[in-house]
Structure formats: C-alpha cells, structure tokens
Scaffold this motif. Sequence first.
Motif, PDB file in Angstrom:
ATOM      1  N   GLN A  15       0.847  -1.187   0.000  1.00 47.34           N
ATOM      2  CA  GLN A  15       0.000   0.000   0.000  1.00 47.34           C
ATOM      3  C   GLN A  15       0.884   1.239   0.000  1.00 47.34           C
ATOM      4  O   GLN A  15       1.819   1.353   0.782  1.00 47.34           O
ATOM      5  N   SER A  16       0.593   2.143  -0.897  1.00 47.15           N
ATOM      6  CA  SER A  16       1.403   3.340  -1.061  1.00 47.15           C
ATOM      7  C   SER A  16       0.496   4.536  -1.285  1.00 47.15           C
ATOM      8  O   SER A  16      -0.492   4.439  -2.013  1.00 47.15           O
ATOM      9  N   LYS A  17       0.844   5.661  -0.689  1.00 47.42           N
ATOM     10  CA  LYS A  17       0.046   6.874  -0.869  1.00 47.42           C
ATOM     11  C   LYS A  17       0.040   7.333  -2.319  1.00 47.42           C
ATOM     12  O   LYS A  17      -0.942   7.889  -2.793  1.00 47.42           O
ATOM     13  N   LYS A  20      -2.698   5.435  -4.489  1.00 45.17           N
ATOM     14  CA  LYS A  20      -4.091   5.480  -4.047  1.00 45.17           C
ATOM     15  C   LYS A  20      -5.008   5.555  -5.275  1.00 45.17           C
ATOM     16  O   LYS A  20      -4.772   6.353  -6.182  1.00 45.17           O
ATOM     17  N   ASN A  21      -6.017   4.697  -5.307  1.00 52.34           N
ATOM     18  CA  ASN A  21      -7.006   4.617  -6.406  1.00 52.34           C
ATOM     19  C   ASN A  21      -6.402   4.202  -7.743  1.00 52.34           C
ATOM     20  O   ASN A  21      -6.971   4.489  -8.802  1.00 52.34           O
ATOM     21  N   LYS A  79      -2.918  10.312 -12.033  1.00 51.67           N
ATOM     22  CA  LYS A  79      -3.347  10.002 -10.667  1.00 51.67           C
ATOM     23  C   LYS A  79      -2.143   9.915  -9.737  1.00 51.67           C
ATOM     24  O   LYS A  79      -2.212  10.362  -8.593  1.00 51.67           O
ATOM     25  N   ASN A  83      -1.754  12.228  -6.538  1.00 45.74           N
ATOM     26  CA  ASN A  83      -1.533  11.643  -5.216  1.00 45.74           C
ATOM     27  C   ASN A  83      -0.278  12.212  -4.571  1.00 45.74           C
ATOM     28  O   ASN A  83      -0.264  12.495  -3.363  1.00 45.74           O
TER      29      ASN A  83
END
Length: 87
Positions: A15-17, A20-21, A79, A83
Amino acid sequence: KLPHIGWNEINILKQSKIFKNIKNNSHMYFVHSYEFIPEDKNVISATTDYSTKIVCSVEKGNIFGTQFHPEKSDVEGLKVIQNFLKL
C-alpha cells in the motif's frame, strides 16, 4: 534488456500513498537505460516484468521514486502525480 522503452504493467507490492485509487497491473510508460536495485528490499513498492522482474517504484518515509514516467502514463500516471501533490 536495456534500454527499456514502452508500456508495461506495474505490480503494486504494498500500500502506497502515491498509488491510491490506482489498480494493480495498470500500464505505465517507461523510458530508461538503467536498472535501480536497492540494498534495502523493504523500500520497493512496485515492480514490472521486462525480461526479468525490475523495481519500478520505491518509497521510504517521505521519499518516493518511480522508474516509469507518470507524466507520460496517461490517466493512471496523472493520478500518481495528483496523489504525490496531496502528500
């Protein structure tokens, strides 16, 4: 095989900022003639398959790096930039 030029899917490993999405296996655009191999494998956030599995994204704390070009990677790349700007 280098240079690496073209579109490849990225495999998001953690999981990485900045991801995201962004769906795993999204296509990103690569243009490079070297491979980054970090000593600390815990910093790897994504890889891509290009003759072998190569590191295409790293992060540690507030430091982020990508081997692909987000600005050339269409909607998904934008994106990543959005982000990053929200950090």
